[in-house]
Design a protein around this motif. Sequence first.
Motif, short mmCIF file in Angstrom:
data_model
loop_
_atom_site.label_atom_id
_atom_site.label_comp_id
_atom_site.label_asym_id
_atom_site.label_seq_id
_atom_site.Cartn_x
_atom_site.Cartn_y
_atom_site.Cartn_z
N ILE A 1 0.84 -1.65 -0.13
CA ILE A 1 0.09 -0.11 0.22
C ILE A 1 0.99 1.40 0.02
O ILE A 1 2.14 1.47 0.84
N VAL A 2 0.69 2.02 -0.55
CA VAL A 2 1.45 3.23 -1.12
C VAL A 2 0.23 4.42 -0.43
O VAL A 2 -0.90 4.81 -1.31
N TYR A 3 0.75 5.27 1.14
CA TYR A 3 -0.04 6.44 1.25
C TYR A 3 0.23 7.37 1.73
O TYR A 3 1.88 7.38 2.27
N VAL A 4 -0.41 8.63 1.58
CA VAL A 4 0.57 9.97 2.65
C VAL A 4 0.51 9.62 4.42
O VAL A 4 -0.77 9.51 4.47
N GLY A 5 1.90 9.74 4.41
CA GLY A 5 1.70 9.46 5.93
C GLY A 5 3.06 9.25 6.73
O GLY A 5 3.86 8.55 5.89
N GLY A 6 3.17 8.75 7.95
CA GLY A 6 4.33 8.11 8.31
C GLY A 6 4.02 7.01 8.89
O GLY A 6 2.93 5.95 8.51
N VAL A 7 4.56 6.24 9.23
CA VAL A 7 4.57 4.79 9.98
C VAL A 7 3.04 4.27 10.95
O VAL A 7 3.28 4.35 11.23
N LEU A 8 2.38 3.41 10.15
CA LEU A 8 1.39 2.74 10.19
C LEU A 8 1.15 1.52 10.67
O LEU A 8 1.53 0.97 10.00
N ASN A 9 0.40 0.28 11.74
CA ASN A 9 0.73 -0.95 12.00
C ASN A 9 -1.36 -1.55 11.36
O ASN A 9 -1.62 -1.97 11.90
N LYS A 10 -2.13 -0.08 10.79
CA LYS A 10 -3.00 -0.65 10.65
C LYS A 10 -3.86 0.19 9.21
O LYS A 10 -2.98 0.06 8.45
N ARG A 11 -4.75 -0.05 8.58
CA ARG A 11 -5.04 0.53 7.33
C ARG A 11 -4.82 2.07 7.32
O ARG A 11 -5.99 2.61 8.63
N PRO A 12 -4.12 2.96 6.01
CA PRO A 12 -4.14 4.05 6.58
C PRO A 12 -5.64 4.46 6.15
O PRO A 12 -6.45 4.03 5.70
N ALA A 13 -6.15 5.72 5.96
CA ALA A 13 -7.85 6.70 5.97
C ALA A 13 -7.08 6.37 4.43
O ALA A 13 -6.57 6.52 3.72
N THR A 14 -9.01 5.90 3.19
CA THR A 14 -8.79 5.71 1.76
C THR A 14 -8.78 7.27 1.61
O THR A 14 -7.81 6.94 0.84
N ALA A 15 -8.68 8.37 3.02
CA ALA A 15 -8.23 9.16 1.05
C ALA A 15 -6.64 9.88 1.23
O ALA A 15 -7.01 9.93 -0.04
N SER A 16 -6.04 9.16 2.63
CA SER A 16 -4.79 8.91 1.87
C SER A 16 -3.98 8.25 1.27
O SER A 16 -2.94 8.12 0.95
#
Length: 167
Positions: free
Chosen positions: A93-108
């Motif tokens: 998954i490519v998303y705007v924001g830093g490191v996460l351990n969950k699903r990023p927000a759909t908008a990002s």
Amino acid sequence: MRYQYYRRTTSGFSLIEMVITTVILGILLAIGMPSMQRFSDDAKVRSVGRELAAGLWQARAQAQSLQQTVTVCARSTQGACSSSKVDWKNGWIVYVGGVLNKRPATASILLESTLDQSRIALGVDNPQLSFAPNGGALAQTISVSCQNCQADPRTLTIARNGQVTIS
């Protein structure tokens, strides 16, 4: 009175000709199949390598364009970012924001890729790769290989300035 003998003409193939043709065809297929399988496996490895490289190129370009951190993470089977490097086999998954351990927000989310090639293995040291707003990243290499086959592996190299190359 003379007798004239007419020769019957036949059209088509005799049984012997058909058997010989089938045997020759079988031999040619037996010789060609292993190289065909290797060709197919090489194509799969190249395809996955190019797809991942395209995702990384897009992540870097978006980081520079948006002037924000863009992260590429391993996709878990539930579609969230995984904390395990093993889960790269499920895609990314490519998303705007830093490191996460969950699903990023759909908008990002910029790109979500599922990897349906069960024999392809991605050797990545980190479950998440981040590109800074200037396009820079942590230097590392990613190997793309085929499990239980003889395809040539590919290597993606991410330089400190964020450039991605395939070899």
